[in-house]
Design a protein around this motif. Structure first.
Motif, short mmCIF file in Angstrom:
data_model
loop_
_atom_site.label_atom_id
_atom_site.label_comp_id
_atom_site.label_asym_id
_atom_site.label_seq_id
_atom_site.Cartn_x
_atom_site.Cartn_y
_atom_site.Cartn_z
N UNK A 27 0.81 -1.22 0.00
CA UNK A 27 0.00 0.00 0.00
C UNK A 27 0.85 1.28 0.00
N UNK A 28 2.15 1.12 -0.17
CA UNK A 28 3.06 2.27 -0.19
C UNK A 28 3.04 3.03 1.14
N UNK A 29 2.78 2.31 2.23
CA UNK A 29 2.74 2.94 3.54
C UNK A 29 4.14 3.27 4.02
N UNK A 30 4.26 4.40 4.72
CA UNK A 30 5.55 4.78 5.27
C UNK A 30 5.77 4.22 6.67
N UNK A 31 4.70 4.15 7.46
CA UNK A 31 4.82 3.73 8.86
C UNK A 31 4.54 2.24 8.97
N UNK A 51 10.03 5.31 8.07
CA UNK A 51 10.35 5.31 6.64
C UNK A 51 11.57 4.44 6.43
N UNK A 52 11.99 4.34 5.20
CA UNK A 52 13.15 3.50 4.88
C UNK A 52 14.36 3.96 5.70
N UNK A 53 15.04 2.98 6.30
CA UNK A 53 16.25 3.22 7.09
C UNK A 53 15.99 4.00 8.38
N UNK A 68 14.69 -1.89 7.83
CA UNK A 68 13.77 -1.34 6.83
C UNK A 68 14.62 -0.85 5.65
N UNK A 69 15.02 -1.81 4.84
CA UNK A 69 15.86 -1.48 3.68
C UNK A 69 15.00 -1.07 2.49
N UNK A 73 8.97 -3.75 2.99
CA UNK A 73 9.34 -4.87 3.85
C UNK A 73 9.86 -4.42 5.22
N UNK A 74 9.47 -5.17 6.24
CA UNK A 74 9.88 -4.81 7.61
C UNK A 74 10.04 -6.11 8.41
#
Lengths: 112, 114
Positions: A27-31, A51-53, A68-69, A73-74
């Motif tokens: 879903x292109x979620x940041x959190x 967010x990423x990193x 979170x590269x 994915x997390x």
């Protein structure tokens, strides 16, 4: 279909054997965040990522690692699992902290 | 960090009656208050939320009220039905001082008796 996926759904392992639980969202979620659910204790946040990193500790981070590269994915990493980490784990994602959290289906982990 | 207390931990009501679950929070900067429903064996799902610029929000049989002065918010379910039986969680965010996380209450197990 918009979703959060987790794998594996069930895992039985032994003390000290490193494991990774994957989490992915489309879903292109940041959190994104990880929770553990234990009877009588509700949902407790382990780690979160804005967010990423960018990751940070939640309320119960001891014994866990995350990365979170990529945005989608997390993964949750248990370097040396112990029996007190036996629990039901949920990954969740949202656009921001103040938005609807979409939970994955859960991973039931047993550490013997 | 944020402390969210939820009461009661269990609640039994007769079908058709109302149910009320209350949560209190500690961080006066919190501005978003969601409620999640978790059916047995399923994942939590958002049922309603409220932001701090309003005092009440309704969605059919479900409503949430917010009292910012007293730092509490409540979930109201009217005309309860057996399918309302589930565990309900409130939550409140804490942001600031380097933290940006969501804290959940311990949950309320609602049983609707037919």
């Amino acid at each position: 279909e918009a979703q959060v996926t987790q794998n594996p759904r069930y895992l039985i392992t032994v003390t000290g054997k490193k494991l990774t639980v994957t989490c992915s969202q489309n879903m292109n979620h940041e959190y994104m965040s990880w929770y553990r659910q234990d009877p009588g204790l509700g949902l407790r946040q382990i780690y979160y990522s804005m967010n990423v990193e960018v990751t940070d500790k939640g309320d119960v981070p001891e014994g866990y690692k995350v990365s979170r590269k990529e945005k989608r994915n997390f993964p949750l990493i248990l370097e040396s699992p112990s029996p007190n980490q036996t629990s039901l784990y949920f990954c969740a994602s949202s656009f921001d902290l103040g938005d609807t959290q979409y939970f994955g289906p859960g991973t039931r982990l047993t550490v013997l | 960090g944020e402390n969210v207390e939820q009461h009661p931990s269990t609640l039994s009501v007769q079908e058709g009656d109302s149910a009320v679950i209350k949560c209190t929070y500690s961080d006066s900067a919190s501005n978003y208050f969601p409620w999640y429903k978790q059916e047995l064996g399923k994942r939590p799902q958002l049922i309603i939320d409220i932001r701090s610029n309003v005092g009440e929000k309704k969605d059919q049989r479900i409503a949430v009220t917010l009292n910012k002065t007293a730092k509490h918010f409540s979930l109201h379910i009217t005309e309860t039905q057996p399918e309302d039986s589930a565990v309900y969680f409130c939550a409140a965010p804490v942001s600031g001082a380097g933290s940006y996380q969501l804290t959940f209450g311990k949950g309320t197990k609602l049983s609707v008796i037919p």
